[in-house]
Design an enzyme around this catalytic site. Structure first.
Site, PDB file in Angstrom:
ATOM      1  N   HIS A 120       0.839  -1.207   0.000  1.00  0.00           N
ATOM      2  CA  HIS A 120       0.000   0.000   0.000  1.00  0.00           C
ATOM      3  C   HIS A 120       0.871   1.253   0.000  1.00  0.00           C
ATOM      4  CE1 HIS A 120      -2.615   3.061   2.041  1.00  0.00           C
ATOM      5  NE2 HIS A 120      -3.468   2.579   1.151  1.00  0.00           N
ATOM      6  N   SER A 144      -6.192  -1.098  -5.889  1.00  0.00           N
ATOM      7  CA  SER A 144      -6.375  -1.669  -4.555  1.00  0.00           C
ATOM      8  C   SER A 144      -7.306  -2.872  -4.659  1.00  0.00           C
ATOM      9  CB  SER A 144      -6.926  -0.619  -3.579  1.00  0.00           C
ATOM     10  OG  SER A 144      -8.159  -0.107  -4.025  1.00  0.00           O
ATOM     11  N   ASP A 178      -6.809  14.917  -5.077  1.00  0.00           N
ATOM     12  CA  ASP A 178      -6.571  13.507  -4.744  1.00  0.00           C
ATOM     13  C   ASP A 178      -7.903  12.893  -4.356  1.00  0.00           C
ATOM     14  OD1 ASP A 178      -5.798  11.076  -3.699  1.00  0.00           O
ATOM     15  OD2 ASP A 178      -4.534  11.900  -2.120  1.00  0.00           O
ATOM     16  N   MET A 179      -8.315  11.854  -5.060  1.00  0.00           N
ATOM     17  CA  MET A 179      -9.625  11.266  -4.764  1.00  0.00           C
ATOM     18  C   MET A 179      -9.625   9.752  -4.954  1.00  0.00           C
ATOM     19  SD  MET A 179     -11.922  12.022  -8.183  1.00  0.00           S
ATOM     20  CE  MET A 179     -12.603  10.378  -8.442  1.00  0.00           C
ATOM     21  N   ALA A 180     -10.445   9.085  -4.154  1.00  0.00           N
ATOM     22  CA  ALA A 180     -10.764   7.690  -4.412  1.00  0.00           C
ATOM     23  C   ALA A 180     -11.852   7.674  -5.479  1.00  0.00           C
ATOM     24  CB  ALA A 180     -11.263   7.019  -3.144  1.00  0.00           C
ATOM     25  N   LYS A 228     -19.973   6.819 -13.542  1.00  0.00           N
ATOM     26  CA  LYS A 228     -18.766   7.609 -13.813  1.00  0.00           C
ATOM     27  C   LYS A 228     -17.598   7.130 -12.952  1.00  0.00           C
ATOM     28  CE  LYS A 228     -21.427  11.689 -15.182  1.00  0.00           C
ATOM     29  NZ  LYS A 228     -21.730  13.117 -14.918  1.00  0.00           N
ATOM     30  N   GLY A 310      -8.130  20.683  -3.257  1.00  0.00           N
ATOM     31  CA  GLY A 310      -7.030  20.416  -2.342  1.00  0.00           C
ATOM     32  C   GLY A 310      -6.751  21.516  -1.340  1.00  0.00           C
TER      33      GLY A 310
END
Length: 355
Positions: A120, A144, A178-180, A228, A310
């Site tokens: 990770h 992941s 930054d995003m999941a 999406k 951010g």
């Protein structure tokens, strides 16, 4: 909500580093991981901060992380390469790979570097800040394990598969997004558990596919914006896993399964030198202008102002660096103890529950 302990960044760094070393990680590697985790907690991204140490330590202790990885960089073209990580600790391996990507992008204008076989690798924002500090534009992404239902499905297939973007500015901090690709990262569920808090019913479903507010009942996460987010997580999986010849989709190793083995995860950096397209100073000035123009937009009802992507994390970072970082009491007590768990996570499902 559980009590928190306010810890200075330096103290938190040392506590994390010492715990990882106690688990068996080399000092240089533990120091790098601690930098990333303290950065995440400082930004208020507690899902990728000290909450991860307990799990990291157990996997390290069980030899599921290569303590002395035989890493190498394979240049596959003028602008492409593969960094072989030998399942070393993710943040350390990814940082080594990023150095090659930055050098290549400065030399040739663009770089695509895939990192194969690492654990990770943490929050994307850390790498993106480093890229922007070198006057480069960057994309960072990693795969992941299966935790998210595909749009229209009931069973997980893709991971939270984060992706991030960074660009330098002439004034102040860079733009870093930054995003999941899920509504929330799995670490947010862990954070909610540690705080004994409910989660919104839009984050996840239980094992029957029904929306849940109990973080302990989560059976799968939901993709952001339905189809999406589903499409984005597929893109990330292809670019950071399948393209590198690694396990992909539903074949990616579970975080808590086979903790004595390496996870064989993938991470990809895509870097662009904007000076190959326009004057670099003008580019950075225009990024700064973008930030200022966003700030000048009238806020909608219920909002204080418009922030650029951010920015809230950057504001939080500056505050916590000055005032100290809030750490859940249970996590703090673990960090200051002599404990390294050998049987807390192993054998659990992807959602940290017994199968």
């Amino acid at each position: 909500m559980n009590d928190v302990v306010i810890v200075s960044p330096d103290k938190l760094h040392n506590l994390i580093k010492n715990k990882l070393e106690k688990a068996g990680l080399k000092s240089e590697h533990a120091d790098e991981v601690a930098k990333h985790l303290v950065f995440a907690d400082s930004c208020g991204i507690h899902s990728h901060g000290a909450v991860r140490v307990d799990y990291y330590a157990e996997r390290i202790a069980k030899k599921g992380v290569t303590i002395d990885p035989k890493m190498s960089f394979e240049k596959t073209g003028p602008c492409t390469g593969i960094f072989h990580g030998d399942n070393g600790i993710g943040q350390y391996v990814a940082e080594k790979a990023l150095k090659y990507a930055i050098e290549m992008a400065k030399e040739n204008g663009v770089a695509i570097v895939g990192v194969e076989k690492l654990s990770h690798s943490g929050t994307m924002a850390y790498y993106l800040n480093e890229i922007a500090e070198n006057d480069l534009i960057g994309l960072s992404m990693c795969q992941s394990d299966p935790m998210v239902v595909p749009f229209g499905g009931r069973e997980p297939y893709y991971g939270t598969n984060p992706i991030g973007f960074g660009a330098p500015a002439s004034e102040g901090l860079p733009i870093v997004f930054d995003m999941a690709t899920s509504v929330q990262a799995w670490g947010k569920i862990l954070d909610a558990r540690s705080k004994n808090m409910e989660i919104p019913d839009t984050w996840a479903v239980d094992r029957k596919g029904v929306p849940t507010t109990n973080p302990h009942d989560v059976g799968a996460l939901l993709p952001i914006s339905g189809p999406k987010g589903y499409g984005l997580m597929m893109i990330v999986d292809i670019l950071s896993g399948l393209m590198l010849g690694l396990p992909f989709g539903g074949h990616v190793s579970s975080m808590y399964d086979k903790m004595s083995e390496g996870r064989d995860l993938g991470h990809t950096f895509i870097l662009i030198d904007p000076s190959r397209f326009m004057d670099i100073n003008k580019f950075k000035e225009n990024i700064t202008k973008t930030k200022k123009e966003l700030h000048s937009i009238k806020a909608a009802e219920g909002f204080k102002q418009v922030f650029y992507p951010g920015e809230v994390s950057q504001i939080t970072y500056e505050k916590y660096q000055r005032e100290g970082i809030p750490v859940e009491k249970g996590i703090y007590e673990y960090l200051v103890s002599d404990i390294v768990h050998y049987d807390k996570f192993g054998g659990q499902s992807a959602f940290a529950s017994k199968k």
